[in-house]
Enzyme design. Structure first.
Site, short mmCIF file in Angstrom:
data_model
loop_
_atom_site.label_atom_id
_atom_site.label_comp_id
_atom_site.label_asym_id
_atom_site.label_seq_id
_atom_site.Cartn_x
_atom_site.Cartn_y
_atom_site.Cartn_z
N GLU A 86 17.07 9.20 -21.73
CA GLU A 86 17.53 7.90 -21.27
C GLU A 86 17.57 6.80 -22.34
OE1 GLU A 86 18.62 7.13 -18.22
OE2 GLU A 86 18.39 9.17 -17.48
N SER A 471 -15.14 21.90 38.52
CA SER A 471 -16.61 21.85 38.52
C SER A 471 -17.17 21.25 37.24
CB SER A 471 -17.18 23.25 38.74
OG SER A 471 -16.80 23.74 40.00
#
Length: 816
Positions: A86, A471
């Site tokens: 770059e 239960s």
């Protein structure tokens, strides 16, 4: 000479004009430029990460995958690759590269098209952080001016770091560290030179140059960068030669989770979204949960094993679907393989059960095709022979005699591989389950599983499913009765009950699971054996209003309960998380705690911004008798915390249950395991376990909730569609095995310590038939616990206090 003077004059005037134009552009644009100083405080959009309490990553959430790194942690080899790609003059220019700009202008003049643009890394930082991507001259001037200003305010290392962490690199990866994980599954410091060059080549065209979407373009760009690195003297010719011949090794990698705990991670995500809104996805929060890495994995495997075991009891339901072709010729099968593989790759693996397509049948087995293009054999004895067809929840068909009775070519089935690398035919269970485990002292969620697999269903049954506990709810009814004056020895008649109640849709005739009636029964034995009719008559005697007033202590919202006698059988719905939170009160001695999942939240820089401070049970507090003055002493831990500057003691959990009632109900729930419906838990060989099964009509739901003083866990099994589990399925057969498998590991480091007898509790011999005090030397007498003011009257005495009890003045006799 005249021509020379004209030329010089033209050059001078043009230069002055250019200066005036540039000055005008600067004066016009500079007031509108953003403040470059904000780059020092820039907040990168960073995903939220969710960890266990040990620091294992279990979730990552956010649109942008980003893992910021400081400059000094970026490998020099990658820095060189990026400069070569770059801006090789980056560390020498002042933000703009005049030669690069002139080259860009010449390209525009000669071709009439915009070329490379001559952007430096600094200019790209200006564009990425402040500007749009539109390709206009005005934007370019802004970019140049911002680049110059950035160079004035920041040093080169800071600028490079900003670029490194912000640039888009395809596949939702922002920044090179995140891209490294996406494409290679590891950090950028672990990559080779060729891989560094591949990443450095992506910014020029992220969609085209990344090694997954555009491997050819990416390879070309990579090799060009390697050549530039050699030209610039960054690498030797030998190194260059080795790197350009390295094959592409990129593949798409998701977040590198330590292990899958999707339900827990999703709970944390939702809570963070509620706390912080959309910032939860972008601000880089690091969320540390209360989840135990080890126990979470144990819980998940326990649920999977339990569901597969249940599923095997009920038969093979057949392939998930039939794939074409309908004509099973070798040519047709070969032609369809690519289609089959594409289908397999789109079919998620659930709990380790892989999708496969049957491609051949033999007398002693079958061949299946996997999504990775492998063909594997499954022998007759490995799941085929056992695949009796499912008929109903209560029946299976006859055992198959040949493979073709089980599968056909083109069937999409499930397979799994055992530890010896042998493949077996399997199926994803249709039944579901949930497991939640808490620290009863503060409500910390230690593990949570919301179903067979998050890949198959994201519905979290641990927190979202509202099911009847059956239960499993009875301990709270019995606790209310004990608190109201009943004793564990109180007799209630186990006899038929007929209730005419419009809320129960007319005449209601409940029964015990056995269909039998047992006459007068002590409450201890009734709860141990889960007698339905005793529970209903107990609620009749206690009163529904008293039950509704009491159950709020356990975290239930009584306003949601339908006030009828069916509450005694647990007909009101609740989630497994609500049930386990209620059982935590039973486990911790009678204190209310709130379940919580998030222990700590750190910001992007690792600074804590939240620390959970849950109300906590004080185990070492002075044991003042409950129901008197309510005084509690501080534990040594809390005293030290108060004496430490800047450190506050944790808030203490509120006592909501009489300590003596809690002790008695615990002793009954221990009998459930030693003598009742939870006897399978004896396999754990512990004396400190207590719990209760639960099975609803159908049966539709199977539960087991149990605990010792360190861990409380609830397991639930049922169908999402509310279809029956099968007449031989109960809490003790479907849910309890899951609980046992999990608790075997969860209790490994928990000492097996019996619960201490609290003040105000006495233990006396009683007649098991009458519930009254036993006569001296009576055969068959047994011991029972009572609150001192609720000890039964002697057999030959009446009582002037409460029916069936006597006052404290008579306690000296007959104890033990």
């Amino acid at each position: 000479m005249d021509f020379l003077r004209f030329f010089l004059r033209a050059i001078t005037l043009s230069s002055l004009g250019g200066v005036w134009i540039l000055a005008g552009v600067y004066l016009y644009l500079s007031p509108k430029l953003p403040d470059v100083e904000t780059l020092r405080d820039v907040k990168l959009q960073t995903p939220m990460r969710v960890y266990t309490r040990e620091g294992d990553l279990i979730g990552q959430f956010g649109e942008q995958k980003r893992s910021p790194l400081p400059f000094d942690e970026i490998p020099q080899q990658f820095i060189n690759a990026l400069l070569a790609a770059e801006d090789d003059n980056f560390f020498h220019h002042q933000g703009i590269d005049l030669m690069g700009l002139m080259r860009a202008v010449s390209e525009l003049v000669l071709t009439g098209e915009k070329g490379s643009g001559g952007s430096t890394l600094t200019m790209q930082v200006a564009r990425n952080y402040f500007l749009t991507l539109e390709r206009t001259f005005l934007r370019k001037f802004n970019e140049i001016l911002l680049a110059i200003e950035i160079e004035r305010r920041l040093n080169k290392e800071e600028i490079f770091e900003l670029y490194f962490n912000r640039v888009f690199l395809g596949h939702r990866a922002y920044g090179f560290e995140a891209a490294s994980h996406v494409y290679y599954g590891k950090g950028i410091t672990e990559l080779s030179l060729a891989q560094h060059a591949m990443l450095a080549g992506i910014p020029k065209a992220p969609s085209r140059n990344n090694p997954i979407s555009g491997p050819d373009a990416g390879l070309e760009r990579r090799n060009w960068i390697l050549g530039r690195m050699q030209q610039l003297g960054y690498i030797s010719p030998e190194t260059y030669s080795g790197a350009v011949h390295e094959p592409i090794s990129a593949a798409h990698h998701g977040a590198q989770l330590s292990f899958a705990a999707h339900y827990a991670a999703e709970m944390a995500r939702q809570e963070m979204l509620d706390r912080y809104g959309i910032a939860a996805y972008n601000d880089g929060f690091q969320v540390y949960t209360t989840i135990s890495s080890e126990l979470q994995q144990v819980a998940q495997q326990a649920v999977i094993n339990g569901l597969i075991t249940y599923d095997k009891r009920h038969g093979y339901r057949g392939p998930e679907r039939q794939l074409p072709p309908t004509v099973n010729t070798p040519e047709a099968i070969t032609a369809m393989q690519d289609t089959w593989i594409a289908t397999l790759r789109d079919t998620p693996t659930v709990a380790g059960l892989r999708a496969a397509v049957v491609t051949a049948l033999y007398d002693d087995g079958i061949t299946v095709l996997l999504g990775d293009k492998r063909s594997v054999e499954i022998h007759w004895a490995n799941g085929l022979k056992q695949a009796s067809p499912y008929l109903t929840e209560n029946s299976r068909g006859r055992s198959p005699q040949r493979p073709e009775e089980v599968v056909a070519i083109g069937d999409l089935v499930r397979v799994k591989q055992d530890d010896s690398e042998t493949w077996h035919l399997a199926q994803v269970p249709a039944v579901q389950a949930a497991l939640v485990s808490l620290n009863p002292d503060n409500g910390a969620i230690v593990s949570v599983v919301g179903g067979m697999g998050f890949e198959d269903s994201k519905f979290n049954r641990a927190t979202q499913a509202q099911r009847q506990p059956g239960s499993n709810f009875k301990p709270f009814l019995y606790s209310a009765a004990l608190d109201d004056g009943f004793t564990a020895a109180s007799l209630v008649n186990d006899a038929p009950v007929v209730v005419d109640d419009s809320s129960l849709e007319g005449m209601w005739r409940p029964e015990n699971d056995s269909g039998k009636f047992y006459g007068p029964t002590r409450l201890r034995w009734a709860l141990t054996k889960s007698r339905n009719l005793v529970s209903i008559r107990l609620l009749q005697q206690l009163g529904i209003d008293k039950l509704l007033a009491y159950i709020g202590r356990f975290g239930f919202d009584a306003s949601e309960f339908t006030p009828n006698l069916s509450l005694a059988l647990g007909t009101q719905t609740a989630s497994p998380l609500q049930i386990v939170a209620a059982y935590a009160v039973l486990a911790n001695g009678g204190y209310r705690v709130e379940p919580y999942l998030i222990q700590r939240i750190d910001d992007l820089n690792g600074n804590p911004i939240f620390e959970a401070r849950p109300p906590t049970v004080c185990r070492d507090c002075g044991s003042e008798s409950p129901g008197r003055d309510g005084a509690e002493e501080l534990s040594m831990e809390e005293i030290l915390a108060q004496d430490t500057p800047g450190q506050a003691a944790l808030p203490r959990a509120e006592r909501v249950m009489d300590e003596r009632v809690n002790f008695i109900i615990n002793s009954i729930l221990q009998d459930v395991i030693t003598q009742g419906t939870g006897r399978k838990a004896l396999a754990l060989e512990r004396r400190d376990l207590a719990g209760k099964t639960g099975t609803t009509n159908g049966p539709m739901d199977a539960w087991f909730s149990g605990f010792n003083r360190d861990v409380v866990t609830t397991a639930w099994v049922g169908f999402d569609q509310y279809t029956p589990l099968g007449r031989r399925e109960f809490g003790g057969t479907a849910a309890l095995p899951i609980w046992i498998d999990y608790m075997r590991e969860a209790l490994r480091d928990s000492p097996d310590v019996p619960r201490q007898l609290p003040p105000g509790i006495v233990r006396v011999r009683i007649d098991p038939d009458s519930g009254q005090l036993a006569t001296p030397g009576q055969a068959g007498a047994m011991f029972e616990y009572f609150r001192e003011e609720r000890v039964p009257a002697e057999p030959d005495m009446g009582s002037e206090t409460l029916p069936g009890t006597r006052g404290t003045e008579d306690l000296v006799r007959d104890i033990f």
